[in-house]
Design an enzyme around this catalytic site. Structure first.
Site, short mmCIF file in Angstrom:
data_model
loop_
_atom_site.label_atom_id
_atom_site.label_comp_id
_atom_site.label_asym_id
_atom_site.label_seq_id
_atom_site.Cartn_x
_atom_site.Cartn_y
_atom_site.Cartn_z
N ARG A 366 0.84 -1.19 0.00
CA ARG A 366 0.00 0.00 0.00
C ARG A 366 0.87 1.24 0.00
NH1 ARG A 366 -4.55 -1.99 4.43
NH2 ARG A 366 -5.04 -3.91 3.30
N GLN A 384 -0.39 -9.76 5.93
CA GLN A 384 -1.56 -9.93 6.79
C GLN A 384 -1.75 -11.42 7.08
OE1 GLN A 384 -4.41 -8.17 4.02
NE2 GLN A 384 -4.69 -6.50 5.47
#
Length: 645
Positions: A366, A384
RNA sequence: GCCGAUGUAGCUCAGUUGGCCAGAGCAGCUGAUUUGUAAUCAGCUGGCCGGGGGUUCGAAUCCCUCCAUCGGCUCCA
């Protein structure tokens, strides 16, 4: 006469108009000297504010949160007075107390200001404090208030007044400074004995980045000099736990300017620790019926057009990758859910297959603005511990609960006690921010609230904090310096199944839409490890730590025995090393202590002869000697106890 | 991205108002030492002073710019 009820339920009688300070004076002179404010019928007011009817009264001092808040709020005014005297003509925004101190947002106009100016301001503040200036409250009409600030040419205060109703406006005056303020405040500035301005930052007026940036000065004050010293020492201590410092010292991770900002490099010890965390969670998830999947790090632009992420975030992402010949666009994956939706779509589903739980340690990318990067807690590439549960609407609550169980199990194994559970719902005033229909949102929000209630969790509810696709529940913890970070998250999503047209065949032989639950108990490996480091100050739980123990032979004469001990421990799945440097034992111990290795085994002549090891525990010292087998058994038991469910 | 600060060896830091070949401790390497519960000794190696540009006879020191880091703001799928 009126009755004043004190917290111990004793009742005192006074003439109407008595002030809390006078009541304090009746109780004891010392108390009167320490009263910062008062709580009258649950409302915090000035200690000088007259009480006109029967009331419950609590006197607030430095030991009360509200007492501190009053002190700091008044300190903001004091700082503003000092600043106004030193820099005439500056304009003021807002100046509230915060958890640790206070700040004031100031438009410094043409003045140049930096933290080098702090000593000057601090000195002025102390000077004004010594004058024991009274904080005087004055009720004013809206017209009068507008008049005053027009005169001062302060458009910020005028904007604030504009939002207030006539009749609820008050000014506080202290020395030469007058502020638009609800109060309450200290009786006088004399209570402020120690001042420290801590930092200076730009802050957008009313938090809106399109508006002017004011200069925010942060500070903290104390009623005693000694308390300031203690506060500064505490800050120093906290900095020692900083994961960025410990990560470097313990050789867990690093950053390289050449690789790029916000792109962490996991060093061998860090990677090993992370690997162990992953294995731990995988095992828990396997038991809970999750299947592992693996998906690529990039995805076609159409994937994100389908998911809706492209229209929402396309411009703010890393620029797309294009294929050389066809010019097709691919994005680095900013999340795993769209890929997982495609996995769901790979085959038709019956209600009998559901819930389907697929998990992946998925690395995402990101684009975070440069000023937002922060150690391992805010990075541009992170992994994640993601999973998506596809289920029927009836299963949502049970699945949600199952996820909560996993999260609680993890927190227990890692000894996380102080976490905050936040439920994030829509901002009811900005429905355009969210995709998906009203009925689905309501269903999702209700399910979360119910589960939280049944689990008996202490939760806070935040409106406007929901993801654009659904409501969520987040678990946050504080870092060493008290900043909050979000770790685990559970998000109900009625939107992606719609966008990807996910289906299952129900018992009625009709097509139905499944519900999707996104969840990540750690949140991300990077952030979780960062917070974990700060929580345990680098002393990881025994089951997790990269090196569980180190064997310290007294001299090279005992190298052989040390190796024997090592291989025995390795055969018992204990991670150990030998420090075979030709150093003195004291030195080896010191180095092992600093590396936070939980156990040190000292072996010499006596141990070799008896088949024992001399055990030293990190941070605790000599534990005496034990038979090697007994020691290994103890370690195993210690670990098992931590991981039991 | 914005405001402010910082950037000297792998790490922690000295480097006075611009002026001799840029220093220390730790780490590393070499050697000596064979050590019993938090630092054995000696020698050596190591720096384009964050990058680029400028001012100056002369720049780690001054100016500009970019990058990174730190503290905030905004943001955080």
């Amino acid at each position: 006469m009126i009755n004043i009820t004190l917290p111990d339920q004793s009742i005192r009688q006074y003439e109407a108009g008595v002030t809390p300070l006078q009541v304090a004076g009746d109780i004891s002179e010392g108390l009167a000297r320490n009263v910062l404010a008062a709580k009258v019928n649950g409302k915090v007011v000035d200690a000088m504010r007259p009480i006109t009817r029967d009331s419950e009264l609590q006197l607030l001092t430095w030991s009360d949160t509200e007492g501190k808040a009053t002190m700091w709020h008044s300190s903001a005014h004091l700082m503003a007075e000092a600043v106004e005297q030193l820099y005439p003509g500056v304009k003021f925004g807002i100046g509230p107390d915060i958890e640790q101190g206070f700040y004031y947002d100031i438009d410094f106009m043409d003045y140049e200001i930096s933290s080098d100016d702090f000593p000057k301001i601090e000195k002025k503040m102390l000077e004004l404090a010594r004058e024991k200036q009274h904080y005087t409250r004055r009720e004013v009409s809206k017209a009068e208030a507008v008049d005053y600030w027009k005169n001062k040419n302060d458009e910020y205060k005028l904007e604030l007044i504009n939002d207030l109703e006539d009749g609820e406006i008050s000014f506080y005056e202290s020395g030469t400074f007058t502020d638009l303020c609800r109060g309450p405040h200290l009786p006088n500035t004399g209570f402020i004995k120690a001042v420290k301005l801590t930092s200076l930052a730009g802050a957008y007026w009313r938090g809106d980045e399109k508006r002017k940036q004011l200069t925010r000065i942060y500070g903290i004050t104390f009623p005693k000099k000694k308390e300031l010293t203690e506060y500064l020492e505490l800050l120093e201590e906290a900095k020692k736990r900083d994961h960025r410092k410990l990560g470097k010292e313990l050789e867990l991770f690093a950053f390289s300017q050449t690789v790029g900002a916000g792109l962490p490099l996991w060093l061998p010890k860090g990677a090993e620790l992370r690997e162990r965390l992953e294995q731990f969670l995988k095992k828990v998830q396997r038991k809970a019926g999750y299947k592992q999947v693996i998906t690529p790090h990039i995805g076609n632009v159409n994937l994100y057009k389908t998911s809706g992420h492209y229209q929402k975030y396309g411009e703010d992402s890393f620029r797309p990758i294009t294929t050389p010949q066809e010019g097709e666009e691919y994005f680095l994956k900013p999340m795993n859910c769209p890929h997982h939706c495609e996995i769901y779509k790979n085959s038709p589903h019956s209600y009998k297959d559901l819930p389907m739980r697929i998990a992946e340690f998925g690395t995402v990318y990101r684009y975070e603005q440069s000023g937002e990067l922060h150690g391992l807690t805010r990075v541009r590439s992170f992994t994640q511990d993601d999973a998506h549960i596809f289920c029927t609407p009836d299963q949502v609550k049970d699945e949600f609960k199952g996820v909560m169980d996993i999260i609680m199990h993890i927190f227990k194994a890692l000894d996380f006690k102080d976490f905050i559970t936040q439920i994030s719902l829509r901002d009811p005033e900005k429905p355009e921010k969210y995709i998906g229909d009203e009925e689905n949102w309501q269903k999702a929000e209700q399910a979360i609230m119910e589960v939280a209630k049944e689990q008996n969790l202490n939760t806070i509810v935040e409106y406007g904090e929901a993801a654009f696709y659904g409501p969520k529940m987040d678990f946050m913890v504080r870092d060493a310096l008290g900043r909050k970070w979000q770790l685990g998250t559970i998000q109900v999503d009625y939107n992606l199944p719609e966008r990807f047209e996910l289906e299952y065949i129900g018992s009625d032989n009709q097509k139905h839409r499944p519900v999707m639950i996104h969840r990540a108990p750690f949140g991300s490996m990077e952030r979780f490890v960062a917070v974990l480091i700060e929580h345990c100050a680098g002393k990881f739980p025994l089951w997790l730590t990269p090196e569980q123990l180190i064997i310290l032979p007294i001299s090279e004469k005992y190298q052989k025995y040390a190796e024997k001990v090592l291989s025995f421990l390795e055969n018992n799945d204990i991670r150990a090393q030998i420090d075979d440097r030709s150093e003195k034992t004291g030195r080896k111990i010191r180095d092992a202590e600093l590396k936070r290795i939980p156990y040190m085994l000292i072996v010499g002549e006596k141990e070799e002869a008896e088949g024992t090891v001399s055990v030293r525990k990190q941070g605790e010292g000599d534990m005496g000697s034990l038979k090697l087998e007994a020691f290994a058994k103890n370690i195993q038991e210690e670990i098992d106890k931590m991981l039991e469910e």
